[in-house]
Design an enzyme around this catalytic site. Structure first.
Site, mmCIF file in Angstrom:
data_model
loop_
_atom_site.group_PDB
_atom_site.id
_atom_site.type_symbol
_atom_site.label_atom_id
_atom_site.label_comp_id
_atom_site.label_asym_id
_atom_site.label_seq_id
_atom_site.Cartn_x
_atom_site.Cartn_y
_atom_site.Cartn_z
ATOM 1 C CE LYS A 172 -4.385 -41.749 9.134
ATOM 2 N NZ LYS A 172 -3.952 -40.387 9.172
ATOM 3 N NE ARG A 216 1.647 -41.196 9.982
ATOM 4 C CZ ARG A 216 1.077 -40.928 10.582
ATOM 5 N NH1 ARG A 216 0.912 -41.564 12.073
ATOM 6 N NH2 ARG A 216 0.215 -39.513 10.748
ATOM 7 N NE ARG A 270 -6.759 -33.013 12.661
ATOM 8 C CZ ARG A 270 -6.256 -34.146 12.465
ATOM 9 N NH1 ARG A 270 -6.587 -35.124 11.808
ATOM 10 N NH2 ARG A 270 -4.444 -33.833 12.670
ATOM 11 N NE ARG A 329 -2.987 -33.771 15.827
ATOM 12 C CZ ARG A 329 -2.982 -34.060 14.577
ATOM 13 N NH1 ARG A 329 -4.378 -35.619 15.097
ATOM 14 N NH2 ARG A 329 -2.052 -34.772 13.842
ATOM 15 N NE ARG A 382 0.319 -33.932 10.522
ATOM 16 C CZ ARG A 382 -0.461 -32.960 10.299
ATOM 17 N NH1 ARG A 382 -1.066 -32.005 11.037
ATOM 18 N NH2 ARG A 382 -1.591 -34.642 10.562
HETATM 19 P P1 AMP Z 1 -1.728 -38.607 13.697
HETATM 20 O O1 AMP Z 1 -2.213 -37.807 15.083
HETATM 21 O O2 AMP Z 1 -1.322 -40.008 13.297
HETATM 22 O O3 AMP Z 1 -2.451 -38.072 12.634
HETATM 23 O O4 AMP Z 1 0.094 -38.170 14.330
HETATM 24 C C1 AMP Z 1 0.782 -37.354 14.488
HETATM 25 C C2 AMP Z 1 2.048 -37.312 14.827
HETATM 26 O O5 AMP Z 1 2.267 -38.121 15.175
HETATM 27 C C3 AMP Z 1 2.746 -37.508 13.176
HETATM 28 O O6 AMP Z 1 3.042 -36.718 12.277
HETATM 29 C C4 AMP Z 1 4.083 -38.463 13.520
HETATM 30 O O7 AMP Z 1 5.060 -36.791 13.863
HETATM 31 C C5 AMP Z 1 3.793 -39.338 14.744
HETATM 32 N N1 AMP Z 1 3.867 -40.393 14.015
HETATM 33 C C6 AMP Z 1 2.284 -41.164 14.787
HETATM 34 N N2 AMP Z 1 2.436 -42.294 14.162
HETATM 35 C C7 AMP Z 1 3.314 -42.371 13.499
HETATM 36 C C8 AMP Z 1 4.018 -43.498 12.974
HETATM 37 N N3 AMP Z 1 4.040 -44.654 12.968
HETATM 38 N N4 AMP Z 1 5.535 -43.539 12.683
HETATM 39 C C9 AMP Z 1 6.137 -41.900 12.788
HETATM 40 N N5 AMP Z 1 5.310 -40.862 13.202
HETATM 41 C C10 AMP Z 1 4.499 -42.003 13.366
#
Ligand code: AMP
Length: 218
Positions: free
Chosen positions: A14, A89, A128, A161, A172
């Site tokens: 994404k 999400r 990654r 990360r 996740r």
């Molecule tokens: P990402 O960078 O999109 O993979 O998001 C990293 C982390 O941020 C996720 O594993 C969640 O802990 C949190 N997070 C990001 N977006 C959301 C969302 N829309 N709802 C809940 N948690 C989120």
């Protein structure tokens, strides 16, 4: 304001697709994950409240997410095209987004689902690394930086990360299946879902999405 949503499991690409689309189509890329990581780095009230969830690879509670997105939508200029990466999400977030969109006189035009085989997701996430400054994403196996540990684009340091470690990756992916995958049916019912074969190269994926956005602008 027009809203496009990128939906897909962790590791489906994404972030990479969103960066490419920002360049190719001039859309404004909003990653809730990046905004949460920035809030943690700045030690804001929200950053401290969400840290335990982020570190465990769990979803941040809907209330925090919805407040953040509501604020962003309120501040966005009227004609802007926004691409959400990592939001919504959960079904609760998707329902909240529907209300926010109506309230702001905006439109949710398309939901782009990035589809990748489960095994490939684990491999991708484990390899990654990302730039701590400009956010460019690399993969040690398929797309390594030219110089180890250094971003090709801006020269800053690359790092893995906190949530890209094997146990957290599996959690996740499980959470994605339980909480986020139901959004596929939710958006399919509304006629908004478009499927992308995201097992291909980043350029191919971005090309598929550009074709959809141009052919099918709604
Ligand atoms: P990402 O960078 O999109 O993979 O998001 C990293 C982390 O941020 C996720 O594993 C969640 O802990 C949190 N997070 C990001 N977006 C959301 C969302 N829309 N709802 C809940 N948690 C989120």
């Amino acid at each position: 304001m027009e809203i496009i949503v990128l939906l897909g499991a962790p590791g489906s690409g994404k972030g990479t697709a969103a960066k490419g689309l920002q360049e190719a189509e001039g859309v404004t890329h909003i990653s809730t994950g990046t905004l949460f990581r920035e809030a943690m780095a700045a030690h804001t009230e929200m950053g401290e409240a969400i840290r335990p969830y982020m570190d465990r690879g769990e979803l941040v509670p809907d209330d925090w997410v919805v407040v953040l997105v509501e604020d962003l939508i309120k501040k966005s200029p009227a004609g802007q095209r926004v691409l959400f990466d990592g939001f919504p999400r959960t079904l609760g977030q998707a329902q909240a987004l529907e209300k926010l969109v109506v309230g702001a006189g905006s439109a949710l035009s398309q939901v782009l689902l990035l589809e990748v085989e489960q095994d490939a997701l684990v491999d991708r996430l484990g390899a990654r690394i990302g730039c701590t400054s400009c956010g460019t994403i690399y993969n040690l196996l398929t797309r390594p930086p030219k110089k180890e540990g250094t971003c090709d684009a801006c020269g800053s340091r690359l790092s893995q990360r906190n949530d890209d470690h094997l146990a957290t990756i599996r959690r996740r992916l499980r959470i994605y299946e339980e909480r986020t995958a139901p959004l596929v049916a939710f958006y399919e019912k509304r006629g908004l879902l478009r499927r992308i074969d995201a097992g291909k190269s980043p350029d191919d994926v971005i090309g598929q999405i550009c074709n959809i956005l141009r052919r099918d602008p709604n």
